[in-house]
Structures are given as structure tokens and as C-alpha cells.
Design a protein around this motif. Structure first.
Motif, short mmCIF file in Angstrom:
data_model
loop_
_atom_site.label_atom_id
_atom_site.label_comp_id
_atom_site.label_asym_id
_atom_site.label_seq_id
_atom_site.Cartn_x
_atom_site.Cartn_y
_atom_site.Cartn_z
N THR A 183 -9.18 -26.59 -31.36
CA THR A 183 -8.36 -27.31 -32.33
C THR A 183 -8.28 -28.79 -31.93
OG1 THR A 183 -7.07 -25.30 -32.60
CG2 THR A 183 -6.16 -27.34 -33.51
N GLN A 184 -8.70 -29.65 -32.84
CA GLN A 184 -8.74 -31.08 -32.55
C GLN A 184 -7.77 -31.82 -33.46
OE1 GLN A 184 -12.65 -32.87 -32.34
NE2 GLN A 184 -13.56 -31.02 -31.46
N TYR A 185 -7.07 -32.79 -32.86
CA TYR A 185 -6.12 -33.62 -33.59
C TYR A 185 -6.61 -35.06 -33.54
CZ TYR A 185 -3.31 -29.45 -33.09
OH TYR A 185 -2.87 -28.14 -33.14
N PHE A 186 -6.74 -35.66 -34.71
CA PHE A 186 -7.32 -36.99 -34.80
C PHE A 186 -6.26 -38.08 -34.79
CE2 PHE A 186 -11.84 -36.46 -35.59
CZ PHE A 186 -11.93 -35.11 -35.91
N GLY A 187 -6.64 -39.20 -34.20
CA GLY A 187 -5.84 -40.41 -34.32
C GLY A 187 -6.13 -41.09 -35.65
N TYR A 219 -14.71 -20.34 -34.45
CA TYR A 219 -13.56 -21.14 -34.85
C TYR A 219 -13.97 -21.99 -36.04
CZ TYR A 219 -9.88 -24.64 -34.73
OH TYR A 219 -8.85 -25.46 -35.06
N PRO A 229 -12.23 -24.65 -38.66
CA PRO A 229 -11.12 -25.44 -39.19
C PRO A 229 -11.51 -26.15 -40.48
CG PRO A 229 -12.25 -26.68 -37.49
CD PRO A 229 -12.98 -25.36 -37.62
N TYR A 244 -10.45 -29.75 -42.57
CA TYR A 244 -9.74 -31.02 -42.47
C TYR A 244 -9.69 -31.68 -43.84
CZ TYR A 244 -9.94 -30.92 -37.36
OH TYR A 244 -9.77 -30.58 -36.04
N ARG A 252 -6.81 -40.63 -41.34
CA ARG A 252 -7.42 -39.73 -40.36
C ARG A 252 -7.73 -38.38 -40.99
NH1 ARG A 252 -2.71 -39.10 -36.20
NH2 ARG A 252 -1.86 -40.89 -37.28
N PRO A 253 -8.72 -37.67 -40.48
CA PRO A 253 -8.89 -36.27 -40.87
C PRO A 253 -7.67 -35.49 -40.37
CG PRO A 253 -10.88 -37.10 -39.79
CD PRO A 253 -9.79 -38.11 -39.58
N GLN A 254 -7.09 -34.71 -41.26
CA GLN A 254 -5.88 -33.96 -40.92
C GLN A 254 -6.19 -32.47 -41.01
OE1 GLN A 254 -2.68 -34.75 -43.62
NE2 GLN A 254 -1.17 -33.60 -42.44
N LEU A 255 -5.92 -31.76 -39.94
CA LEU A 255 -6.15 -30.31 -39.92
C LEU A 255 -5.18 -29.64 -40.90
CD1 LEU A 255 -7.56 -27.86 -38.52
CD2 LEU A 255 -5.60 -27.84 -36.96
N ASP A 278 -6.94 -23.39 -40.23
CA ASP A 278 -8.10 -22.95 -39.45
C ASP A 278 -8.08 -21.43 -39.35
OD1 ASP A 278 -6.74 -24.02 -36.19
OD2 ASP A 278 -6.03 -22.54 -37.63
N ARG A 311 -9.97 -18.03 -37.07
CA ARG A 311 -10.81 -17.60 -35.95
C ARG A 311 -11.53 -16.32 -36.33
NH1 ARG A 311 -9.25 -21.02 -31.72
NH2 ARG A 311 -7.32 -22.10 -32.29
N LEU A 366 -17.38 -29.20 -32.31
CA LEU A 366 -17.35 -28.78 -33.69
C LEU A 366 -18.56 -29.35 -34.43
CD1 LEU A 366 -13.61 -29.34 -34.69
CD2 LEU A 366 -14.75 -27.16 -34.25
#
Lengths: 111, 111
Positions: free
Chosen positions: A99-103, B32, B34, B36, B43-46, B49, B51, B99
Motif C-alpha cells: 500500500t503506497q501513499y502519495f505526496g 495486491y 489497488p 488510485y 496526488r494519486p489517492q488510494l 484495494d 488482495r 506496483l
């Protein structure tokens, strides 16, 4: 509010003039990523750190370097920016390497 | 190498209708997936997601389905609203690895 912070949000540089972009995080995640994104294309991974372990993507130009002095901070250095390096640069973090969270990104303009 | 195909590239729907975006991945070891959402200049926002041990996951108006046999997964948005307008990226990854992003779908919801 734990987050990923990028500075500056906008950066203008001259052709060939070195530039450094910074990323910091309060999430205490051990993985930090740098992506390049051009006009609504998918983010392109440049490299990432797993703790202090640096992982470079095979197609990342030598012009791009990175430093991670501690868990919270990571820097992207572009040694000699060309016009083709104008893009949005995104930092992301992860705790579990999934799981990645972007700035919010830094938009780089090269004149 | 690993690849994620995403369709359609653009999608226009009337407010209140449903939207479906589909992705197909090549690496059978991916576990995995996700999604976005990226609004213009942000920003790309999750948003959700899933599994590989789960076939479907819902969060209010959005849901994701996964078919591991066919190696594809889909995003479903019901009762679309104008604020759902954005570019949506799917991605696939395996444990501890990067990813792989799809090429993105620009969703426009018309009032």
C-alpha cells in the motif's frame, strides 16, 4: 494528520542547472519511492528505498540520483535537467511494501 | 516484463449512472491490486484495494472485483457524481515488489 510532504510544490530551473526536490513523511514508513509523472500518464517509478537499501529501476537515467539521510526524509537530485525532465515528481511511502501513499507532488519546469 | 492493461482510456457517463473500469495483468504472482483516483494537478489517492485472497470488496459507492483465474480486476462506481470525475489508475503488485500501473482511465461524469 500523518502525511507525506513535498517541497517545493513548484520548481522552475534552467536547462542543465542542478535541482533538488525533497520529501518528508510523518508516517514512519520504512519504504519511500520517487515517481515521475507526465501529463496524465501513469506514474513511472524511478527508484525506492527500503530503509537505507537503495533500489534503482533499470531504465532510470543516471541524471537522477537520490539520498535518504534518515527515515523521515528523502531527496531527488537531478544533476543536469533537460527539457524532457519537466514533469510532476511524486514521492510515496509504504509500511508494507504494497500500500503506497502519495505526496502532493512537485511540478518541475525546465526553461 | 510485467504489464497491466486498462480499459477504457476515456469514459463518459451521466450523473447517477454506473461506471466500470477493467484491468488485466500479466504476472500471475501478483497479489495486491489497488485503485488510485487522481484529480487534475493533485496526488494519486488510494480509493480502494483488494488482495488475492478476496474476490470482491465494497466501500460505499465503489467496489472492486478480482478474477485471479482470468487475471483481471475491475472498479465499479455506482450512482456517479460530478466529483467522481478524475483519472483512475489500477495497479498490480506482488509482495515486496513494485506496483505496475495501468495506463489510466479519464472518467467524466456529466450533470
Amino acid at each position: 494528520d500523518a502525511m507525506v510532504i513535498q517541497n517545493p510544490r513548484y520548481q522552475v530551473t534552467q536547462f542543465g542547472k542542478p535541482v533538488t526536490l525533497s520529501c518528508s513523511q510523518t508516517l514512519n514508513h520504512n519504504v519511500m519511492y520517487w515517481y515521475q509523472q507526465k501529463s496524465s500518464q501513469a506514474p513511472k517509478l524511478l527508484f525506492h528505498y527500503y530503509d537505507k537499501d537503495f533500489n534503482n529501476e533499470a531504465d532510470t537515467p543516471d541524471n537522477f540520483q537520490s539520498r535518504r539521510p534518515n527515515t523521515s526524509f528523502c531527496f531527488l537530485d537531478i544533476r543536469s535537467p533537460g527539457l524532457g525532465d519537466a514533469a510532476m515528481y511524486l514521492c510515496a511511502t509504504s509500511r508494507d511494501r504494497q500500500t503506497q501513499y502519495f505526496g502532493p507532488g512537485t511540478r518541475l519546469l525546465v526553461l | 516484463g510485467e504489464n497491466v492493461e486498462q480499459h477504457p482510456s476515456t469514459l463518459s457517463v451521466q450523473e447517477g449512472d454506473s461506471a466500470v473500469i477493467k484491468c488485466t495483468y500479466s504476472d500471475s504472482a501478483s497479489n495486491y491490486f489497488p485503485w488510485y483516483k487522481q484529480e487534475l494537478g493533485k496526488r494519486p489517492q488510494l480509493i480502494i484495494d483488494i488482495r488475492s485472497n478476496v474476490g470482491e470488496k465494497k466501500d460505499q459507492r465503489i467496489a472492486v472485483t478480482l478474477n485471479k483465474t482470468a487475471k483481471h480486476f475491475s472498479l465499479h462506481i455506482t450512482e456517479t457524481q460530478p466529483e467522481d470525475s478524475a483519472v483512475y489508475f489500477c495497479a498490480a503488485g506482488r509482495s515486496g515488489d513494485k506496483l505496475i500501473f495501468g495506463t489510466g482511465t479519464r472518467l467524466q461524469v456529466f450533470p
